[in-house]
Design a protein around this motif. Structure first.
Motif, short mmCIF file in Angstrom:
data_model
loop_
_atom_site.label_atom_id
_atom_site.label_comp_id
_atom_site.label_asym_id
_atom_site.label_seq_id
_atom_site.Cartn_x
_atom_site.Cartn_y
_atom_site.Cartn_z
N VAL A 167 2.80 11.69 15.81
CA VAL A 167 1.41 11.97 15.38
C VAL A 167 0.44 11.49 16.22
CG1 VAL A 167 2.19 11.20 13.06
CG2 VAL A 167 1.32 9.33 14.29
N SER A 168 -1.01 11.83 15.99
CA SER A 168 -1.97 11.39 17.01
C SER A 168 -2.52 9.84 16.88
CB SER A 168 -3.18 12.14 16.70
OG SER A 168 -3.84 11.59 15.14
N TYR A 189 0.88 -1.20 0.33
CA TYR A 189 -0.12 0.00 -0.09
C TYR A 189 0.84 1.27 0.14
CZ TYR A 189 -4.23 -2.75 0.99
OH TYR A 189 -5.14 -3.68 0.99
N TYR A 190 2.16 1.16 0.42
CA TYR A 190 2.93 2.13 0.66
C TYR A 190 2.91 3.37 -0.48
CZ TYR A 190 7.11 4.90 2.02
OH TYR A 190 7.99 5.98 2.57
N PRO A 191 2.96 3.24 -1.79
CA PRO A 191 3.05 4.10 -2.81
C PRO A 191 1.81 4.95 -2.92
CG PRO A 191 3.69 1.98 -3.79
CD PRO A 191 3.36 1.62 -2.44
N ASN A 192 0.94 4.60 -2.34
CA ASN A 192 -0.28 5.28 -2.47
C ASN A 192 -0.85 6.04 -1.01
OD1 ASN A 192 -0.99 2.52 -4.44
ND2 ASN A 192 -1.46 4.63 -5.28
N ARG A 213 -6.05 5.07 11.62
CA ARG A 213 -6.55 5.22 10.38
C ARG A 213 -5.29 4.72 9.22
NH1 ARG A 213 -8.53 10.37 12.02
NH2 ARG A 213 -6.52 11.23 11.50
N PHE A 214 -4.10 4.64 9.82
CA PHE A 214 -3.10 3.90 9.09
C PHE A 214 -3.24 2.52 8.88
CE2 PHE A 214 0.85 1.52 9.55
CZ PHE A 214 1.63 1.76 8.42
N LEU A 258 1.77 11.41 5.67
CA LEU A 258 1.51 11.21 7.05
C LEU A 258 1.65 9.74 7.23
CD1 LEU A 258 1.16 12.25 9.94
CD2 LEU A 258 -1.41 12.17 9.58
N HIS A 259 1.02 9.03 6.59
CA HIS A 259 0.95 7.44 6.79
C HIS A 259 2.25 6.83 6.31
CE1 HIS A 259 -3.57 7.20 6.77
NE2 HIS A 259 -3.29 7.68 7.98
N GLN A 260 2.82 7.64 5.21
CA GLN A 260 4.23 6.93 4.84
C GLN A 260 5.11 7.36 6.10
OE1 GLN A 260 5.31 8.81 1.17
NE2 GLN A 260 4.00 7.32 -0.14
N LYS A 261 5.12 8.44 6.58
CA LYS A 261 5.82 8.56 7.82
C LYS A 261 5.76 7.39 9.02
CE LYS A 261 6.63 12.03 11.51
NZ LYS A 261 6.11 13.51 12.17
N ILE A 262 4.64 6.92 9.28
CA ILE A 262 4.25 5.98 10.11
C ILE A 262 4.73 4.76 9.58
CG2 ILE A 262 2.48 4.60 11.18
CD1 ILE A 262 0.58 7.11 11.29
#
Length: 282
Positions: A48-49, A12-15, A55-56, A19-23
């Motif tokens: 992050v929260s 899923y990473y490329p999409n 959500r990630f 913020l989610h890539q940071k996680i």
């Protein structure tokens, strides 16, 4: 499977959002430590929260952070982003280059295997078993896997078809209906010609099994059933080459499941095929 959490993130990473890539990057760097953290602790470490962490987890295919955390806790020691993105160096010996190539293929198979689920394989095989016609669709590099699938299923009693030309594939899709089944293969899941064929199949209500590398690709999102083929990238341009190995393994798996269920019918067809080929060798 042990690496399914890491494999899922990578698919899923490329999409993912920035913020989610940071996680994801934090988890890639130290997956074992991340797997031991609570949602509050992980959020604090990444900066992050807790809502973002929740959500990630859903963004990478899990129903909750708890489900994701349990899977991540099973990642073996020594697995991290650096070990997954090996690169062949100019000063490597030929043997070292060959070993890294073999390892990339092995990693692709292990990562792909970790995302297989019994219920999904059962559903796919049942669609194939009951279909009137099984059609394979793949263009460019994916045509190799599509042709291999067609070649494999010719050994069963199922009526199978594959045409390498895009226009012919589109005509083939136009003739199919809900009684048939399509297997579509695309590494990126974004090939526009493949998506055009997919649209035609959807218009005719044809069940579609997609084999792709990215869970958020257009193909994955629009297909009825999805198999993710993952490769541990050795460079930004070589991943599709190693994904092919995983694609072939998944097609072989579907063939084996179907062939075993058909049992006597498959054996009879394979015997006739063998006899026909043997006649050309005498």
């Amino acid at each position: 499977m042990a690496q399914s959490a890491i494999s899922s993130i990578r698919s899923y990473y490329p999409n993912l959002s920035k913020l989610h890539q940071k996680i994801a990057d934090y988890i890639f760097a130290q997956p074992q430590m991340a797997g031991e953290l609570t949602i509050n602790e992980l959020a604090e470490k990444v900066g992050v929260s807790t809502a973002s962490i929740s959500r990630f987890a859903k963004a990478v295919g899990y129903s909750s952070f708890r489900e994701f955390s349990l899977d991540l806790a099973n990642v073996p020691s020594g697995v991290n982003r650096s070990s997954m993105f090996k690169k062949v160096k100019p000063d490597d010996t030929p043997k070292e280059m060959a070993e890294k190539t073999f390892q990339a293929m092995i990693d692709a198979l292990i990562s792909t295997q970790s995302l297989l689920h019994n219920d999904e394989l059962e559903k796919m095989s049942n669609h194939i078993l009951k279909c009137r016609q099984l059609a394979f669709f793949g263009l460019g590099g994916s045509s190799v896997a599509a042709l291999d699938g067609y070649h494999k299923f010719l050994r069963t009693s199922i009526n199978s078809e594959y045409y390498p030309d895009f226009d012919v594939q589109l005509m083939q899709a136009a003739k199919m209906d809900e009684n048939d089944c399509a297997i579509m293969i695309s590494h990126s899941g974004e090939n526009q010609q493949t998506l055009t064929v997919l649209k035609q199949l959807h218009n005719n209500h044809v069940p579609v099994i997609a084999i792709t590398s990215f869970g958020r690709s257009s193909l994955a999102q629009r297909a009825d059933m999805v198999l993710l083929s993952l490769a541990d990238q050795m460079s930004t341009t070589s991943d599709s080459m190693y994904t092919l190995i995983a694609q072939l393994a998944m097609i072989d798996s579907l063939f084996t499941i179907v062939a075993v269920k058909l049992s006597n019918k498959t054996e009879a067809v394979m015997n006739r095929v063998k006899e026909a080929i043997d006649q050309t060798r005498t």
